[in-house]
Write a protein that holds these residues in place. Sequence first.
Motif, PDB file in Angstrom:
ATOM      1  N   ASP A 188     -44.857 -41.953  15.441  1.00 58.36           N
ATOM      2  CA  ASP A 188     -43.599 -41.778  16.177  1.00 58.36           C
ATOM      3  C   ASP A 188     -43.857 -41.167  17.550  1.00 58.36           C
ATOM      4  OD1 ASP A 188     -42.192 -42.803  14.054  1.00 58.36           O
ATOM      5  OD2 ASP A 188     -41.753 -40.840  13.172  1.00 58.36           O
ATOM      6  N   THR A 189     -44.781 -40.227  17.576  1.00 60.05           N
ATOM      7  CA  THR A 189     -45.146 -39.597  18.855  1.00 60.05           C
ATOM      8  C   THR A 189     -45.773 -40.608  19.806  1.00 60.05           C
ATOM      9  OG1 THR A 189     -45.547 -37.497  17.709  1.00 60.05           O
ATOM     10  CG2 THR A 189     -46.495 -37.744  19.910  1.00 60.05           C
ATOM     11  N   LYS A 211     -45.296 -43.862  19.780  1.00 59.83           N
ATOM     12  CA  LYS A 211     -44.242 -44.775  20.247  1.00 59.83           C
ATOM     13  C   LYS A 211     -43.425 -44.147  21.374  1.00 59.83           C
ATOM     14  CE  LYS A 211     -43.559 -47.101  15.792  1.00 59.83           C
ATOM     15  NZ  LYS A 211     -42.616 -47.319  14.670  1.00 59.83           N
ATOM     16  N   GLU A 212     -43.115 -42.864  21.222  1.00 61.60           N
ATOM     17  CA  GLU A 212     -42.263 -42.180  22.193  1.00 61.60           C
ATOM     18  C   GLU A 212     -42.985 -41.928  23.518  1.00 61.60           C
ATOM     19  OE1 GLU A 212     -39.951 -37.877  22.693  1.00 61.60           O
ATOM     20  OE2 GLU A 212     -40.649 -38.548  20.723  1.00 61.60           O
TER      21      GLU A 212
END
Length: 806
Positions: A740-741, A743-744
């Motif tokens: 998720d990190t 992707k962000e």
Amino acid sequence: MLIAFYLKIFLVVIGILCSRVGFYILVMSYVWMGYSTNTELVFYILSVFKDLRHTLGIIIPYGMGRAAELYSALVRINKVIQAEELPPKVGTDEPTLKPLIELKEATVHINDYIVLKNISFRTDSGLTLVTGTVGSGKSSLLKTILQDYPLTSGNLITHGRISYASQDPWLFPSSIKQNILFGEKFDQQRYQDVVRVCALQYDFNLFDKGDETIVSDRGLNLSKGQQARINLARAIYKESEIYLLDDSLTALDAHVQDYIFNECIKKYLRDKICILVTQTASHIQEVDNVVIMHKAQIKSIGKPDEKIIQVINELICKDDDLEKEILEEHEAEENEEKGEESKLIESEQITKRKVYSEVNKIGEVDFAVYKKYFIFGGGFFMMFIIVVLFGVTQGTESYSDKLITKWVDAQQKVLDLETNFTRYVQTEEDTDNFNIANNSTFGNESFIISLEEARENEKFTINLYSIMIVVSTVLGLIKTYALLDFCRKASINIHKTLSHTIINAVMSFFDSHFIGNILNRFSQDLNNIDEHLPFIFSECFRVAFSVGGIVFLMATVNWRFLIPFAVFFAILTLLRKFYLPTGRSLKRLEAASTSAGNVGLVLTQVFMLAGHVQWGVRQWADLENLMTSVERVLEYTEIKQEVTGGATVKNWPSQGAISYENVTLTYNNNEHVLKNLNFTVQPKQKIGITLEINDSGSNFSSGQKQLICLARAVIRKTKIVILDEATANMDHETDALLHDTIKENFSDCTVFTIAHRLHSILECDKVLVLDRGEIKEFDDPLSLLENKDGIFYKMVEQAGLLNYLS
């Protein structure tokens, strides 16, 4: 270094002053006190002071250098001896007792940091799997069982021999075979079994020398997977009752993991206590016990039932489909008809892989090495000046020795004339014949004139000798400093060039050269160049010109002395011994020598000649040996450099598009590791890379190190990011959080993700499948999965992730 350098120069200066000026002052003091000199006295003192120069100028500086090295070594050794020691180990490694590991309320502190807290754990058989989040204490648990970490409180009991495979593979520079045996007695059958169950035979077939291939420092000439399996094989080969395996399967492909888990851990170690640290979910159902670590404590322990799976789901994965994923992976494994070992063998490469090994040069050191050394020191002109200084200095010293001979002879003539004149006068006083006395007046006057001329000649000779002493002393100081300063500049320039070359070397140089060999150039070789080579050079020059001066002086006395010297030098050069017959020949020729002074001169020169020639030949050999260090260092000043030219493009890359056109990569002109790559990546695309077959911060765990590296990549804010197994040591929860990190933070970047965990790349825009350096498949994941005969489909199917995207 500079203090030691100038201290040695000072001691050499003292040696020169003591040998030349000291001798002069001593002899002149003897004369000034009213004593007459003689040949025996003068040349005896001369030989003593020459020995004194050798002691003060060579032996004492050499001894001081060795004493300093000894002191430094003692200080380092003393630090090791006085280092804090672990407490005596508890338990026993007696194999006859029933194996046992038991921890009771154990707490461990490392530098006031709690790594384990109130741990109670017991096992006497079977396979125990330890899992948990990053930094939860999994590795610390194993190190506590090993008793590498001392207990702050609680108890530990172990029965049985322990074998350990570390999380970060540890390999030492030797053959692969020796890395596996690690000092254990060689058992052919056991060795072959270990190689088989650790899936190493395939890799041995790739190497040109098989398991005799030399491993570089930390195994850098091997892949991560090869390092991990050799590290595991070492632990398995050791005959033990307890095996502690710290995440030994992380760096392996999924099918290799499964093969080793089934063949090695489940079957080969089935009668042993085995504790395996892992994050692989598919293995949880097949173990006897599961230990879940969380924040340095055991959160849960027991059989791999629904309760354990629920705890793992809450603490590690937080994935509602974990149980389903485990069952699917287990099913996929059972339905696999083809053995993993045959899978490994079927794709075996035909070509052998060559691994770097240092080439040792043989023969004499080439003159080109000397030439480069002279250039680094200041050039041939400067070396020519130094050689001239040595020659002139030796000329003045030899001439002063010759003047000693003349002075002794002149003084002897004065003494003879004075004695004869005294006797003549006494004879005249005793005679009664006055006419005879008057007739002798002319002879008396000529006698006095001869005596005065002899005295003037003696005075001139000693004055000229005094001048030569001063000149030779000054020249000796100048030539000594000039040579040592020349060598000092050469050493500094070589070190600067070596440092600059290594820093700017292409990366392939570090991939293919042992770090120990590189460090050795900066340590042992440069130490030889800094400390020893200048004085060996000085001694070689000094002895060469000294021998030349001695031979010249002996030739001026009698040319026949050249014959035994030539024989003597030839024998010493070839055999470096058998000089006594020549010495006897020189003795026989003593009687043939124009006066007393010449006899003394030849005797002192002959006594020095044997030692000088022997010492010179030895220094000659030492010079050749030390020049090999120059040769080795200069070898690394010619390595290929990174390209530093070209203009700097502002804000490059601005978009992040990448295009490969017929790209081929080789290491050291050997095998092709990439072959004819052709693909294009659009800006901001996310590319997953997978390979079909083969992919220090000690206070942090391996997972924590990876987190730090990822944080560094986020902070840099680059347009192109390459993640090479960036989450291999992560638990599932942290792994998901990191994706998720990624992707962000990398949404506007072009990202290449290399991973063994296929779920890490299934959400990428495209997947690039490599096999033996060639692109086999390149498309988006859904398109690749439509081809059920494709490599990617089979890999995803084997990993039980076919339903992941849906």
